[in-house]
Scaffold this motif. Sequence first.
Motif, PDB file in Angstrom:
ATOM      1  N   VAL A  68      29.223  31.898  40.760  1.00 24.59           N
ATOM      2  CA  VAL A  68      29.939  32.814  41.659  1.00 24.59           C
ATOM      3  C   VAL A  68      29.937  32.279  43.098  1.00 24.59           C
ATOM      4  O   VAL A  68      30.967  32.207  43.759  1.00 24.59           O
ATOM      5  CB  VAL A  68      29.291  34.214  41.620  1.00 24.59           C
ATOM      6  N   LEU A  69      28.758  31.874  43.554  1.00 23.14           N
ATOM      7  CA  LEU A  69      28.648  31.484  44.962  1.00 23.14           C
ATOM      8  C   LEU A  69      29.331  30.155  45.239  1.00 23.14           C
ATOM      9  O   LEU A  69      29.890  29.952  46.316  1.00 23.14           O
ATOM     10  CB  LEU A  69      27.181  31.408  45.395  1.00 23.14           C
ATOM     11  N   ASP A 126      18.338  47.108  56.040  1.00 19.89           N
ATOM     12  CA  ASP A 126      18.857  47.664  54.784  1.00 19.89           C
ATOM     13  C   ASP A 126      19.083  49.165  54.871  1.00 19.89           C
ATOM     14  O   ASP A 126      19.695  49.751  53.987  1.00 19.89           O
ATOM     15  CB  ASP A 126      17.869  47.399  53.639  1.00 19.89           C
ATOM     16  N   ILE A 184      26.956  39.292  32.191  1.00 22.40           N
ATOM     17  CA  ILE A 184      26.023  38.287  31.666  1.00 22.40           C
ATOM     18  C   ILE A 184      25.804  38.632  30.198  1.00 22.40           C
ATOM     19  O   ILE A 184      25.528  39.773  29.874  1.00 22.40           O
ATOM     20  CB  ILE A 184      24.659  38.301  32.401  1.00 22.40           C
ATOM     21  N   TYR A 187      20.321  34.788  35.770  1.00 25.26           N
ATOM     22  CA  TYR A 187      20.977  35.324  36.969  1.00 25.26           C
ATOM     23  C   TYR A 187      21.291  34.194  37.941  1.00 25.26           C
ATOM     24  O   TYR A 187      22.378  34.120  38.504  1.00 25.26           O
ATOM     25  CB  TYR A 187      20.084  36.374  37.636  1.00 25.26           C
ATOM     26  N   VAL A 215      22.582  34.687  47.908  1.00 25.57           N
ATOM     27  CA  VAL A 215      22.204  36.002  47.367  1.00 25.57           C
ATOM     28  C   VAL A 215      20.688  36.094  47.353  1.00 25.57           C
ATOM     29  O   VAL A 215      19.990  35.088  47.231  1.00 25.57           O
ATOM     30  CB  VAL A 215      22.696  36.278  45.924  1.00 25.57           C
ATOM     31  N   GLN A 239      17.330  39.284  46.545  1.00 28.07           N
ATOM     32  CA  GLN A 239      17.058  40.544  45.850  1.00 28.07           C
ATOM     33  C   GLN A 239      17.367  41.753  46.703  1.00 28.07           C
ATOM     34  O   GLN A 239      17.762  42.787  46.220  1.00 28.07           O
ATOM     35  CB  GLN A 239      15.588  40.599  45.464  1.00 28.07           C
ATOM     36  N   LEU A 264      24.347  32.204  36.842  1.00 30.17           N
ATOM     37  CA  LEU A 264      25.598  32.922  37.110  1.00 30.17           C
ATOM     38  C   LEU A 264      25.894  32.930  38.611  1.00 30.17           C
ATOM     39  O   LEU A 264      27.049  32.809  39.023  1.00 30.17           O
ATOM     40  CB  LEU A 264      25.513  34.349  36.562  1.00 30.17           C
ATOM     41  N   MET A 265      24.857  33.079  39.404  1.00 28.29           N
ATOM     42  CA  MET A 265      25.088  33.132  40.851  1.00 28.29           C
ATOM     43  C   MET A 265      25.560  31.787  41.394  1.00 28.29           C
ATOM     44  O   MET A 265      26.362  31.728  42.320  1.00 28.29           O
ATOM     45  CB  MET A 265      23.814  33.576  41.589  1.00 28.29           C
ATOM     46  N   ARG A 299      32.889  30.905  45.658  1.00 23.59           N
ATOM     47  CA  ARG A 299      33.141  31.548  46.954  1.00 23.59           C
ATOM     48  C   ARG A 299      33.032  30.539  48.088  1.00 23.59           C
ATOM     49  O   ARG A 299      33.831  30.553  49.020  1.00 23.59           O
ATOM     50  CB  ARG A 299      32.135  32.680  47.181  1.00 23.59           C
ATOM     51  N   SER A 343      19.321  43.396  50.047  1.00 21.59           N
ATOM     52  CA  SER A 343      20.647  43.080  50.573  1.00 21.59           C
ATOM     53  C   SER A 343      20.568  42.283  51.865  1.00 21.59           C
ATOM     54  O   SER A 343      21.381  41.414  52.126  1.00 21.59           O
ATOM     55  CB  SER A 343      21.461  44.355  50.763  1.00 21.59           C
ATOM     56  N   LYS A 344      19.561  42.558  52.689  1.00 20.83           N
ATOM     57  CA  LYS A 344      19.479  41.834  53.958  1.00 20.83           C
ATOM     58  C   LYS A 344      18.048  41.373  54.219  1.00 20.83           C
ATOM     59  O   LYS A 344      17.117  41.909  53.675  1.00 20.83           O
ATOM     60  CB  LYS A 344      19.934  42.738  55.111  1.00 20.83           C
TER      61      LYS A 344
END
Lengths: 762, 292
Positions: free
Chosen positions: B276-277, A698, A762, B269, B187, B189, B272-273, B280, B191-192
């Motif tokens: 979205v996912l 990161d 949201i 969340y 996804v 919390q 919604l993900m 995609r 990023s990687k």
Amino acid sequence: MSDNQDFSVVGKSLPRSDARIKAVGAAQYADDIFLPGMLYGKLLRSPVAHARIKSIDTSAAEALPGVKCVITGADIPKIKYGNWRLVPESQDEYALAIDKVRFIGDEVAAVAALDKDTAEEAVRLIKVEYEELPGAFSVDEALAENAPVIHDEYQQQTPNISLDRKISYGDLDRAFAEADLILDDVFTVHATSHAYMEPCSCVAEYDHDGRLTIWTSTQAPYFVQCLLALTLEMRENDIRVIKPYVGGGFGGKMEMRPWEFCAAFIARKLGRPVKFTLTREEELATGRRRHPMKIHSKVAFRKDGMILGKEFIVHLDGGAYNSMGPTACFLCGNFGAMLYNYPNYRYYGAHVYTNKPPAGAMRGFGAPQALFVAETQMNMAAEKLGLDPIDIRLMNAMETGDEIPGVATISSCGFKESLLKVAEMTDWRERRKNLKPGQGIGIGCYSFISGGVFNWFNTRYNFTRAEVRAFDDGTVHLMTMASDIGQGCDTVLRQILAEELGLKISDIRLTAADTAVTPQADLGTWGSRVTLMAGNAVRKAAQEIKEQLYKMVSLKFDLNVIHDMRCKDGKIFPANRPDRNISFGEAVRMAQRANRGEPIIGYGSYTPRNKGLVTPAFSFGAQVAECEVDRETGAIEVKYMTTAHDCGTPINPMAVEGQLEGSVHMGLGYALCEQFIMKEGKTLNTTFLDYKLACAEDMPPGVSVHIDTYEPDGPFGAKEAGEGLVSPTAPAIADAVYHATGYRCMDLPITPLKLLKGMKKI
Amino acid sequence: MTLPQFKFLAPTNLDEACALLKKHQGKIKVKAGGTDMIVRLSHRAVKPDYLMTLKKIPGLNEISWDDQGGLVIGALALLREVEVSPIILEHAPMLARAAHATATVQIRNMGTVMGNICNASPSADNIPTLVAMEASIVAFSERGQREISLDDFFLGPGRTALAADELAIAIKVPAPAPKTGVSYQKVSQRSKVDIAAVNIGALVTLDGAGNCARVRISMGAVGPTPLRARQAEEFLAGKPASAANLAEAGRLAAADASPISDVRASKEYRKLMVEVLSQRALAEASGFAAGN
């Protein structure tokens, strides 16, 4: 101003003196110490957030084979302790709970057994009957009418406010009356963990002659020594605290803690060594943390961007005990007025008790919170006034010689240069205008202290001391209680000494942080005090050595005038006659011979005098973050960090760079992913699976430059490096996110959910 | 933390392993890479009398492909091996992506794909793609060998359809039909390097007209087991993978998800993900299917 070129050792990126031993895994940390007959300790912690202890039954635990000792609050002297000895009523902790428990994790009992498993099982067999009380889990809950009183034995003006502080100067009412723009915002910032790699650990041993030795993972051996003496009712000098290698502290290891007390108490009781090592789960569930705060900040601007004044009201969510909260409360008020000239300023800070694990000192000590707010508001004001965020900063930025009324004078300052440098390095003005959707660039700045001047520990010693012994083989022995906890002061202090005496690092033996051996004064490693304070003490000790040796050169060459002398490359000589030199060792030999064999010893100390109320020297810097936001998932990736900072003379640029990278890592976690998920005082994420430290992957790439300044109060012009830098990262990232999305974070951390809500997805 | 006491068993063939498993039923745990099991042991989350490793059994780490039978991934194939296997990269590259998305390289060098499946965590990285690709688990016992479809394999968090005397010895993935594409989306919390807050595996097979002939969507971390987005699958069948249709499929997938709020993400969340996912994933899978 600096004369870097003339330095032989200072200003060089020399490898750390502990690099090899750590790289090969040979460094001994407290948990690596095994003594014959050693027992393993384990603490029983409260499972409830607020309760009176009605009874404790330890009989089943004591009956378990292998258990050697079980102690509770009833067994120990009823003495409260705390670091703020100057304010006795602020000392609010017992090593083991005596009357009440005040947070989930409060230490209730301790067990020592032949092995860890037995100790753990014994802890489970202790039966405690609690009378549960209602709890308060936020500043608002703790200050509400009829809130449960968490420390009901104290008379408090406002229940649950343990301590407050006010600062006021100028005419703030007039500033607001004359303002063209007033920003009036409430921010909340959250708790994060120090997440040092080495969980707390200690081993205590009691000698046959009635003296105690404790090896402990600490930043401040002297504090541990004093507070163990207090709570064990022993003489300070009968307690020897040794700091072995320490795997990071970040402020989390600067107090005497219950396991240190329990190890010492049980070792004394049984005459057997005792070790306590915390688990990561204990550290995350119950350990000290950065203060969450609620900050109400009201700033007045003239329409050209000039700051007219600021009112800064901070409520620190302190958790169940004061810990280092009073200092954070104190400093927050100072950081609220740093970086820019606030001609009129009013601060009210209150440290509020809640039924949560206590917050304590943590890298930045109030600055990350105060500066997140201050820097965000500078960015908001720039936008509202149609100014560039860098221009509005330049207009208000502090400079060398500026004064914070009654508080401090800025003795060196490279802030404006830092701002101009990051603007140039990032092509700021252009990129701020022309980025693709989802990309953002933002700025945050910082200032920090180089050690504190306020003697809240009420030490009767100097703030720091050094002793240097010189030998005729050309070596010296430096003794200091300055504590290397991974930040590198063992190397930096050697560099300072080597520079002063014209020696090499390898000529210096170092003994540090052992209260029985090293000079009985040093408040420890915190507040970025070591390089400046211990560095000055080391220099002074070296100067005492030099005075003794310089005479020998005059003697040898029969010089009849007082010459300006130099120590360089292991030789001592008059500045204008380098040919008339003698070696360092020879000078020592001559000096000893001339004085009946007396050893050549130099003493140095440093205690800031007439340096205002805060610190002898401030560091400054500016940081630009570039990020990319996935506008559907709310994922934020920091792409690049650009930093320009003023730490005076970097004694070891490589060590400074390491500090910088570490602070970007910590600031990134603070901004984006680190947080404690709490429910009614219970920490739900107690492993690194769910406490989200940023990973190596990161970490964004980045570049940093040092702004060349020379701090007159620092050794060879040096001042703070690395702690203050943890502050600008969160506001810079938050500004970049705003630039990318239009979402302005007023409530750290910036989670994807908050971002998507802010973007009305949201 | 120290490990509790247990007897360590290291059989060298499957028959021996099954005999031990049967003999110590209820008191035995099986490990492959151990990256989950050792942690659970040291936290006393499981307290077996026996711990059996499969590591000494030869041949269990195979990764093979044949045009008729499809792909076989042995129980001991490491996450890292799957991530970099030329066979996987050629025939099922999304399995490599999912393996790559699992933990860190150090963990991937120890842990196995099978272990990730048998641990039966709803958020496991390697499950959704395998479900989407209609993979099955080969279960072996003294009673013989059977295949369990991944659709039927997960009973709850940490619970699978394996009988107490059965060992999971391989993953079978059928050869995809022509014009099939697969995608894995995640996804978390951080990023990687992170456990998934939501993950989606999708498979799309296009017909001659370019419409979706077959769609399979598997959703992770939004229910006690990996869930299929059946409404979205049915909706897309026979329709073109247009942006509007994918958007509707995403909404339907979210409707089929039943996430909870926990320390990793909130219910809202996660919903919604999923939307979205899954869009995609479907867009990428249908793109691959069309040969884009």
